[in-house]
Design an enzyme around this catalytic site. Structure first.
Site, short mmCIF file in Angstrom:
data_model
loop_
_atom_site.label_atom_id
_atom_site.label_comp_id
_atom_site.label_asym_id
_atom_site.label_seq_id
_atom_site.Cartn_x
_atom_site.Cartn_y
_atom_site.Cartn_z
N HIS A 42 -4.88 3.42 -6.96
CA HIS A 42 -3.70 3.66 -5.85
C HIS A 42 -3.82 2.02 -4.33
CE1 HIS A 42 -7.06 6.24 -3.37
NE2 HIS A 42 -6.02 5.83 -3.01
N ASP A 43 -4.70 1.90 -4.64
CA ASP A 43 -5.64 1.03 -2.93
C ASP A 43 -5.82 -0.19 -3.99
OD1 ASP A 43 -4.83 2.51 -1.02
OD2 ASP A 43 -7.18 3.79 -0.98
N LYS A 88 -5.27 -2.78 -0.59
CA LYS A 88 -6.18 -2.91 0.17
C LYS A 88 -6.95 -4.50 -0.31
CE LYS A 88 -7.01 1.35 2.06
NZ LYS A 88 -7.74 1.71 1.01
N HIS A 121 0.00 -2.91 2.18
CA HIS A 121 -0.72 -2.42 0.79
C HIS A 121 -0.49 -1.82 -0.45
CE1 HIS A 121 -1.90 1.73 2.26
NE2 HIS A 121 -2.70 1.59 0.77
N HIS A 134 2.36 6.10 -3.04
CA HIS A 134 1.64 6.72 -3.02
C HIS A 134 1.29 7.15 -1.51
CE1 HIS A 134 -0.97 3.23 -1.79
NE2 HIS A 134 -2.22 3.88 -1.47
N HIS A 135 1.52 6.60 -0.24
CA HIS A 135 2.47 6.84 0.68
C HIS A 135 4.21 6.89 1.29
CE1 HIS A 135 -1.58 5.87 2.15
NE2 HIS A 135 -2.34 5.03 1.80
FE LIG Z 1 -3.24 3.66 0.27
#
Ligand SMILES: [Fe+2]
Length: 264
Positions: free
Chosen positions: A85-86, A89, A115, A140-141
């Site tokens: 999910h990240d 970044k 991101h 996811h956000h």
């Molecule tokens: Fe995130």
């Protein structure tokens, strides 16, 4: 019939085909796991804190997913979305921002909010094999009430994988020490999830998260993730590991996960 031609029974031919198909499928599964493992290694190599974060998120998300009665296929999807999910970044444009210890400027905050889409773009080539992956990562956000980003999706329009991961992600962001904030207690983490019921998070999933059996499992997973003794054991086990392990057997932690990090 000629004497030198030995008839092959239909049964034997079918058995051979089944074995061949089984071998091909198991090879495809191993290749898939190896691909995922490679991506996870790339995250670790770029940012070990994020590598540890996504593993903790995967462990919490799978506990919640299991409580929700998700089938195996969806559980694998949840695991993949949690683990990647990240990944956005790690984009060069954001790395410095995520590693700064000062408060974000409005411009930096806007950059950080890219991101999920950057992550989905990185993962897009896998969408033919895992159609849920880039969509889940991109979402996811998002928030249940539609006030999230990047698309302002609302309610069940947010992919289920992303709704599960959002709870696990927030819980870990609160309970694990970060550059700009100390790790809060399990109780504080749970209260924050409860406070987001119906606004930030899917209310049904929050109810499940708050159920005693899930609470017990999340608390024990959290203790395990934060235990130095366990970390060392995992490190030793990891050194002996011979093959890919993203098949519900993800490594819970990597060295240095207790260091201060910035997760969101
Ligand atoms: Fe995130």
């Amino acid at each position: 019939m000629r004497r030198d031609i030995v008839p092959i029974s239909v049964g034997a031919a079918a058995t051979g085909l089944i074995f061949r198909e089984h071998a091909l499928r198991s090879q495809a599964e191993r290749l898939s796991a190896a691909t995922m493992e490679t991506l996870l290694n790339a995250i670790d190599a770029n940012d070990a804190d994020t590598g540890s974060h996504v593993r903790r998120v995967a462990s919490y998300a799978l506990i919640l997913g299991q409580a929700a009665g998700l089938d195996d296929r969806t559980m694998h999807s949840v695991e993949r979305v949690a683990l990647f999910h990240d990944i956005g970044k790690l984009h060069g444009a954001l790395t410095d921002i995520f590693h700064e210890s000062t408060k974000l400027t409005p411009e930096e905050r806007r950059a950080v909010m890219t991101h999920p889409i950057r992550g989905a773009e990185v993962l897009a080539p896998l969408s033919a094999f895992y159609p849920e992956l880039d969509k889940g990562v991109a979402a996811h956000h998002e928030r249940w009430d539609g006030s999230g980003y990047p698309r302002g999706l609302k309610g069940r329009r947010i992919p289920l994988t992303a709704r599960v991961v959002a709870i696990a992600d927030s819980f870990d962001a609160i309970t694990h020490v970060r550059r700009y904030s100390p790790g809060r207690s399990f109780k504080v983490g749970v209260e924050a999830i409860e406070a987001g019921k119906g606004t930030q998070f899917d209310p049904d999933l929050v109810d499940l998260f708050l159920s005693p059996s899930v609470q017990q499992r999340i608390e024990s997973a959290m203790r395990e993730a934060h235990s130095p003794r366990k970390k060392n054991a995992n490190r030793r086990r990891g050194a002996k590991k011979a093959g890919p392990d993203i098949t519900f057997r993800w490594r819970p932690l990597s060295p240095g996960s207790q260091s201060r990090d910035r997760q969101r």
